[in-house]
Design an enzyme around this catalytic site. Structure first.
Site, mmCIF file in Angstrom:
data_model
loop_
_atom_site.group_PDB
_atom_site.id
_atom_site.type_symbol
_atom_site.label_atom_id
_atom_site.label_comp_id
_atom_site.label_asym_id
_atom_site.label_seq_id
_atom_site.Cartn_x
_atom_site.Cartn_y
_atom_site.Cartn_z
ATOM 1 N N ASP A 60 9.972 2.669 62.767
ATOM 2 C CA ASP A 60 8.863 2.453 61.728
ATOM 3 C C ASP A 60 7.804 1.647 62.415
ATOM 4 O OD1 ASP A 60 8.633 2.662 58.380
ATOM 5 O OD2 ASP A 60 7.167 1.104 59.203
ATOM 6 N N ILE A 61 6.469 1.584 62.009
ATOM 7 C CA ILE A 61 5.293 0.800 62.707
ATOM 8 C C ILE A 61 5.354 -0.477 61.998
ATOM 9 C CG2 ILE A 61 3.446 1.583 61.291
ATOM 10 C CD1 ILE A 61 2.122 2.095 63.718
ATOM 11 N N ASN A 116 11.822 6.981 49.137
ATOM 12 C CA ASN A 116 11.211 7.139 48.010
ATOM 13 C C ASN A 116 10.240 8.476 47.737
ATOM 14 O OD1 ASN A 116 11.490 4.357 47.987
ATOM 15 N ND2 ASN A 116 10.007 3.716 49.758
ATOM 16 N N HIS A 122 7.073 3.823 45.322
ATOM 17 C CA HIS A 122 6.921 3.238 46.391
ATOM 18 C C HIS A 122 6.591 4.142 47.572
ATOM 19 C CE1 HIS A 122 7.380 -0.742 44.508
ATOM 20 N NE2 HIS A 122 8.515 -0.319 44.198
ATOM 21 N N GLN A 123 6.198 5.367 47.418
ATOM 22 C CA GLN A 123 6.159 6.288 48.461
ATOM 23 C C GLN A 123 4.605 6.200 48.786
ATOM 24 O OE1 GLN A 123 6.613 10.642 47.620
ATOM 25 N NE2 GLN A 123 6.450 11.042 49.664
ATOM 26 N N HIS A 129 10.491 11.146 53.901
ATOM 27 C CA HIS A 129 11.115 10.630 55.058
ATOM 28 C C HIS A 129 12.090 9.566 54.488
ATOM 29 C CE1 HIS A 129 7.629 8.444 53.490
ATOM 30 N NE2 HIS A 129 8.379 7.312 53.538
ATOM 31 N N PHE A 130 13.309 9.597 55.307
ATOM 32 C CA PHE A 130 14.452 8.673 55.162
ATOM 33 C C PHE A 130 14.285 7.336 56.018
ATOM 34 C CE2 PHE A 130 17.135 11.576 52.505
ATOM 35 C CZ PHE A 130 16.650 12.575 52.791
ATOM 36 N N HIS A 131 14.248 6.254 55.447
ATOM 37 C CA HIS A 131 14.031 4.921 56.012
ATOM 38 C C HIS A 131 15.620 4.542 56.278
ATOM 39 C CE1 HIS A 131 10.159 3.316 54.646
ATOM 40 N NE2 HIS A 131 10.268 4.246 53.883
#
Ligand code: 5GP
Length: 178
Positions: A60-61, A116, A122-123, A129-131
Protein backbone atom coordinates in the site's frame (compact mmCIF):
# COMPACT_ATOMS: atom_id res chain seq x y z
CA UNK A 1 -16.99 18.21 -24.96
CA UNK A 2 -13.54 16.54 -24.99
CA UNK A 3 -13.38 12.75 -24.91
CA UNK A 4 -10.37 10.77 -23.69
CA UNK A 5 -9.87 7.09 -24.37
CA UNK A 6 -8.07 5.41 -21.48
CA UNK A 7 -7.91 1.76 -20.50
CA UNK A 8 -10.65 0.85 -22.96
CA UNK A 9 -13.15 3.27 -21.39
CA UNK A 10 -14.34 6.62 -22.53
CA UNK A 11 -13.86 9.44 -20.07
CA UNK A 12 -15.68 12.65 -20.75
CA UNK A 13 -14.11 15.91 -19.66
CA UNK A 14 -17.21 16.85 -17.81
CA UNK A 15 -17.38 16.20 -14.11
CA UNK A 16 -20.74 14.49 -14.14
CA UNK A 17 -19.51 11.83 -16.57
CA UNK A 18 -16.01 11.35 -15.17
CA UNK A 19 -16.72 8.61 -12.65
CA UNK A 20 -17.63 5.14 -13.86
CA UNK A 21 -18.84 4.03 -10.47
CA UNK A 22 -21.03 6.95 -9.47
CA UNK A 23 -23.67 4.99 -7.65
CA UNK A 24 -25.55 5.01 -4.40
CA UNK A 25 -22.83 2.73 -3.07
CA UNK A 26 -19.60 4.33 -4.19
CA UNK A 27 -18.69 7.82 -5.27
CA UNK A 28 -15.03 7.22 -6.04
CA UNK A 29 -12.63 10.06 -6.87
CA UNK A 30 -11.67 10.28 -10.54
CA UNK A 31 -7.99 9.46 -9.89
CA UNK A 32 -9.01 6.08 -8.45
CA UNK A 33 -10.81 4.85 -11.57
CA UNK A 34 -8.83 2.22 -13.44
CA UNK A 35 -5.87 2.69 -11.06
CA UNK A 36 -5.66 -0.89 -9.75
CA UNK A 37 -6.27 -2.35 -13.21
CA UNK A 38 -3.30 -0.33 -14.45
CA UNK A 39 -1.19 -1.49 -11.50
CA UNK A 40 -2.13 -5.14 -12.15
CA UNK A 41 -1.18 -4.75 -15.82
CA UNK A 42 2.14 -3.13 -14.90
CA UNK A 43 1.03 0.08 -16.61
CA UNK A 44 1.22 2.03 -13.35
CA UNK A 45 4.06 1.55 -10.85
CA UNK A 46 3.72 -0.51 -7.69
CA UNK A 47 5.84 -2.49 -5.24
CA UNK A 48 4.64 -5.91 -6.39
CA UNK A 49 4.88 -8.78 -3.90
CA UNK A 50 2.86 -11.47 -5.73
CA UNK A 51 1.30 -12.19 -9.12
CA UNK A 52 -0.43 -15.11 -10.83
CA UNK A 53 -2.92 -15.30 -13.73
CA UNK A 54 -5.81 -13.99 -11.63
CA UNK A 55 -4.36 -12.24 -8.57
CA UNK A 56 -1.96 -9.36 -7.98
CA UNK A 57 -0.59 -8.10 -4.63
CA UNK A 58 1.46 -5.02 -3.81
CA UNK A 59 2.46 -2.74 -0.94
CA UNK A 60 0.00 0.00 0.00
CA UNK A 61 1.25 3.47 -0.89
CA UNK A 62 0.00 4.92 2.43
CA UNK A 63 0.68 2.04 4.83
CA UNK A 64 -0.97 1.93 8.23
CA UNK A 65 2.01 -0.18 9.34
CA UNK A 66 5.13 -1.79 7.85
CA UNK A 67 4.12 -4.47 5.34
CA UNK A 68 0.55 -3.18 4.76
CA UNK A 69 -0.35 -4.80 1.45
CA UNK A 70 -3.25 -5.01 -0.97
CA UNK A 71 -4.42 -8.18 -2.71
CA UNK A 72 -6.61 -7.66 -5.78
CA UNK A 73 -8.15 -9.61 -8.65
CA UNK A 74 -6.51 -8.56 -11.93
CA UNK A 75 -9.96 -8.31 -13.46
CA UNK A 76 -11.89 -5.16 -12.57
CA UNK A 77 -14.63 -5.91 -10.03
CA UNK A 78 -15.86 -3.08 -7.84
CA UNK A 79 -17.46 -4.92 -4.91
CA UNK A 80 -16.85 -8.29 -3.25
CA UNK A 81 -20.44 -9.41 -3.90
CA UNK A 82 -19.86 -8.96 -7.66
CA UNK A 83 -16.96 -11.37 -7.75
CA UNK A 84 -17.39 -14.71 -9.53
CA UNK A 85 -16.60 -17.99 -7.76
CA UNK A 86 -13.43 -18.71 -9.74
CA UNK A 87 -11.86 -15.33 -8.98
CA UNK A 88 -12.90 -15.60 -5.33
CA UNK A 89 -11.36 -19.07 -5.10
CA UNK A 90 -8.09 -17.83 -6.59
CA UNK A 91 -7.90 -15.00 -4.08
CA UNK A 92 -8.89 -17.25 -1.17
CA UNK A 93 -6.15 -19.67 -2.10
CA UNK A 94 -3.32 -17.14 -1.93
CA UNK A 95 -4.50 -14.76 0.82
CA UNK A 96 -3.22 -16.95 3.69
CA UNK A 97 0.04 -17.56 1.83
CA UNK A 98 0.61 -13.83 1.34
CA UNK A 99 -0.33 -13.12 4.97
CA UNK A 100 2.13 -15.80 6.16
CA UNK A 101 4.93 -14.25 4.12
CA UNK A 102 4.22 -10.75 5.42
CA UNK A 103 4.14 -11.99 9.02
CA UNK A 104 7.32 -14.01 8.60
CA UNK A 105 9.26 -11.15 7.03
CA UNK A 106 8.01 -8.35 9.31
CA UNK A 107 7.93 -10.38 12.51
CA UNK A 108 4.39 -9.18 13.23
CA UNK A 109 2.34 -11.64 15.25
CA UNK A 110 -1.04 -9.99 14.67
CA UNK A 111 -2.74 -8.51 11.63
CA UNK A 112 -6.09 -7.47 10.22
CA UNK A 113 -7.58 -8.37 6.84
CA UNK A 114 -9.84 -5.53 5.78
CA UNK A 115 -12.09 -5.37 2.73
CA UNK A 116 -14.25 -2.26 2.27
CA UNK A 117 -17.36 -2.09 0.06
CA UNK A 118 -18.93 1.29 -0.65
CA UNK A 119 -18.20 4.87 0.37
CA UNK A 120 -19.95 4.58 3.73
CA UNK A 121 -17.76 1.57 4.49
CA UNK A 122 -14.61 3.60 3.64
CA UNK A 123 -13.97 2.19 0.16
CA UNK A 124 -12.12 4.72 -2.00
CA UNK A 125 -10.70 2.70 -4.91
CA UNK A 126 -13.46 1.10 -7.05
CA UNK A 127 -11.68 -2.22 -7.46
CA UNK A 128 -12.01 -5.05 -4.92
CA UNK A 129 -8.97 -5.15 -2.64
CA UNK A 130 -8.10 -7.02 0.53
CA UNK A 131 -5.88 -5.08 2.91
CA UNK A 132 -3.43 -7.15 4.97
CA UNK A 133 -2.38 -4.85 7.80
CA UNK A 134 0.20 -6.00 10.34
CA UNK A 135 -0.44 -4.89 13.92
CA UNK A 136 2.74 -4.43 15.97
CA UNK A 137 1.22 -2.51 18.87
CA UNK A 138 -2.08 -1.03 20.01
CA UNK A 139 -1.07 2.28 18.47
CA UNK A 140 -0.17 1.21 14.90
CA UNK A 141 -1.99 -0.66 12.16
CA UNK A 142 -5.77 -0.67 11.91
CA UNK A 143 -7.81 0.90 14.68
CA UNK A 144 -11.14 -0.86 15.04
CA UNK A 145 -13.86 0.93 16.96
CA UNK A 146 -16.97 -1.07 17.56
CA UNK A 147 -18.87 -1.85 20.70
CA UNK A 148 -18.89 -5.65 20.92
CA UNK A 149 -20.49 -5.66 24.35
CA UNK A 150 -24.14 -5.59 23.22
CA UNK A 151 -25.56 -9.12 22.96
CA UNK A 152 -28.09 -9.99 20.26
CA UNK A 153 -31.55 -9.43 21.76
CA UNK A 154 -34.13 -9.35 18.96
CA UNK A 155 -35.64 -12.42 17.31
CA UNK A 156 -33.47 -13.19 14.28
CA UNK A 157 -35.26 -16.35 13.16
CA UNK A 158 -36.66 -14.72 10.00
CA UNK A 159 -33.43 -12.93 9.21
CA UNK A 160 -31.41 -16.14 9.58
CA UNK A 161 -33.84 -18.12 7.38
CA UNK A 162 -33.94 -15.44 4.68
CA UNK A 163 -30.17 -15.15 4.44
CA UNK A 164 -29.72 -18.93 4.46
CA UNK A 165 -32.28 -19.36 1.62
CA UNK A 166 -30.64 -16.61 -0.38
CA UNK A 167 -27.25 -18.30 -0.07
CA UNK A 168 -28.80 -21.64 -1.07
CA UNK A 169 -30.41 -20.09 -4.15
CA UNK A 170 -27.13 -18.47 -5.11
CA UNK A 171 -25.24 -21.73 -4.59
CA UNK A 172 -27.59 -23.54 -6.99
CA UNK A 173 -26.34 -21.38 -9.82
CA UNK A 174 -23.38 -22.87 -11.67
CA UNK A 175 -21.22 -19.90 -10.63
CA UNK A 176 -21.53 -16.96 -8.28
CA UNK A 177 -21.76 -14.58 -11.25
CA UNK A 178 -24.58 -12.09 -10.91
P1 5GP B 1 -9.87 1.63 0.46
O1 5GP B 1 -10.14 2.79 1.37
O2 5GP B 1 -10.49 1.82 -0.90
O3 5GP B 1 -10.25 0.31 1.09
O4 5GP B 1 -8.31 1.57 0.31
C1 5GP B 1 -7.60 2.02 -0.81
C2 5GP B 1 -6.13 1.82 -0.50
O5 5GP B 1 -5.42 2.00 -1.70
C3 5GP B 1 -5.58 2.84 0.52
O6 5GP B 1 -5.01 2.15 1.60
C4 5GP B 1 -4.55 3.62 -0.28
O7 5GP B 1 -3.43 4.00 0.47
C5 5GP B 1 -4.21 2.65 -1.40
N1 5GP B 1 -3.78 3.30 -2.63
C6 5GP B 1 -4.39 4.32 -3.27
N2 5GP B 1 -3.72 4.66 -4.38
C7 5GP B 1 -2.65 3.83 -4.45
C8 5GP B 1 -1.58 3.68 -5.40
O8 5GP B 1 -1.47 4.38 -6.40
N3 5GP B 1 -0.67 2.70 -5.14
C9 5GP B 1 -0.75 1.91 -4.04
N4 5GP B 1 0.20 1.00 -3.89
N5 5GP B 1 -1.75 2.00 -3.13
C10 5GP B 1 -2.69 2.95 -3.33
Amino acid sequence: MNVLRRGGHFFFRRKAFFCRTMSDRLNAPSWAHGLFEEIAKGEAPSHKIYEDDVVFAFLDINPLSKGHSLVIPKKQVTFLDEMDDETAASIGKVLPRIARAIMKVTGAKCYNVLQNNGSMAHQVVPHVHFHIIPKYSKEDGLGVGWDASKPLKEDVTDLKKSIASQIEAESKKTSGKI
